[in-house]
Write an enzyme that holds these catalytic residues in place. Sequence first.
Site, PDB file in Angstrom:
ATOM      1  N   LYS A 195       1.389   4.624   1.524  1.00 51.01           N
ATOM      2  CA  LYS A 195       1.863   5.907   1.011  1.00 51.01           C
ATOM      3  C   LYS A 195       2.191   6.815   2.188  1.00 51.01           C
ATOM      4  O   LYS A 195       1.355   7.031   3.066  1.00 51.01           O
ATOM      5  CB  LYS A 195       0.788   6.549   0.135  1.00 51.01           C
ATOM      6  CG  LYS A 195       1.185   7.866  -0.505  1.00 51.01           C
ATOM      7  CD  LYS A 195       0.066   8.355  -1.414  1.00 51.01           C
ATOM      8  CE  LYS A 195       0.410   9.676  -2.065  1.00 51.01           C
ATOM      9  NZ  LYS A 195      -0.681  10.146  -2.974  1.00 51.01           N
ATOM     10  N   ASP A 252      -4.117  -4.209  -9.885  1.00 51.41           N
ATOM     11  CA  ASP A 252      -5.159  -3.219  -9.618  1.00 51.41           C
ATOM     12  C   ASP A 252      -6.380  -3.528 -10.471  1.00 51.41           C
ATOM     13  O   ASP A 252      -6.324  -4.380 -11.370  1.00 51.41           O
ATOM     14  CB  ASP A 252      -4.645  -1.812  -9.907  1.00 51.41           C
ATOM     15  CG  ASP A 252      -5.306  -0.745  -9.034  1.00 51.41           C
ATOM     16  OD1 ASP A 252      -6.263  -1.082  -8.305  1.00 51.41           O
ATOM     17  OD2 ASP A 252      -4.876   0.416  -9.086  1.00 51.41           O
TER      18      ASP A 252
END
Length: 309
Positions: A192, A219
């Site tokens: 990110k 995830d």
Amino acid sequence: MSAVIVPGRNYSEQAARIASILNYPLAKVYWKEFPDGEQYVRIENPELLSAKTAVVVNTMYPGQDKSIMETLMLVDACTRAGAVDVKLVLPYLAYSRQDKLFLPGEPVSFSIVLKTLRNAGATGLVTVDSHSPEKLAEFQGKAVNLLVSDLLVQEALKYSSNPIVIAPDKGALKRAEYAAVKLGLRFDYLVKTRDRVTGQVSYQPREIRISGEDIVIVDDIISTGGTIAEASKLLLENGASSIIVAATHGLMLGNALEKIRAAGVKKIILADTLASRIRDDLVEYTDVSRRLAEAVEKVLEQVERETRR
């Protein structure tokens, strides 16, 4: 080793499947709630447990507090019925995200849950994709953390050709790598970044180019769906051909489903680790009872070997 499966209310259907796979007897449990909200459980065939190992199978969502208490009561009931040992199969462990002190004055809730289960008399624990697997050592018994990301990505292959398996951050890389290596796929994790001038956030794989590629985001938990939605949208904007989400525990709180759908996700594949299910064409569930059964069998075989020494 002779064992009996004892089902919790949240996971009774899966407990029956595990019993069938292992060819173990299934105890019958009666449950009720008193007018003041307190719970009552009773094993209706306690003679089944005499001199046997009890395997209590439950999950802790929804109704985390009630599920914890019910599980503790079942452990105690098994011991009082003559079980020589009690093991736990708890695919979703409540309070696992409060695994350390984030702010002064907080408790470490996950530690409380683990220690309480152990102190109640359980000596073994099988769980699925714990948020903090290293913290399971505080159980102070045999604790097994199963990954099922390969089963989820295997299902994703019905909707995608040769996808790249992507973890949303470096912390989730292990489960992405586990699935990709088992299935012969490429994998990476997202980094990110934020533009210092515009403030715009972007997600990019650390190494692999994604333009024109199908992506499976792997995830452990989808809670409000914000992280998955944001990552999916930005990956598509950066050239990904399609996005499939594969997550172990699909809490899907609030408008999580709408967020993820609006982000352009093609399919959401979840493990059946919870008692709740989303009824929507976008969502598909994968049965993990066989993997749980295999783990139980291995734990009991290990106990038997150690007993013979």
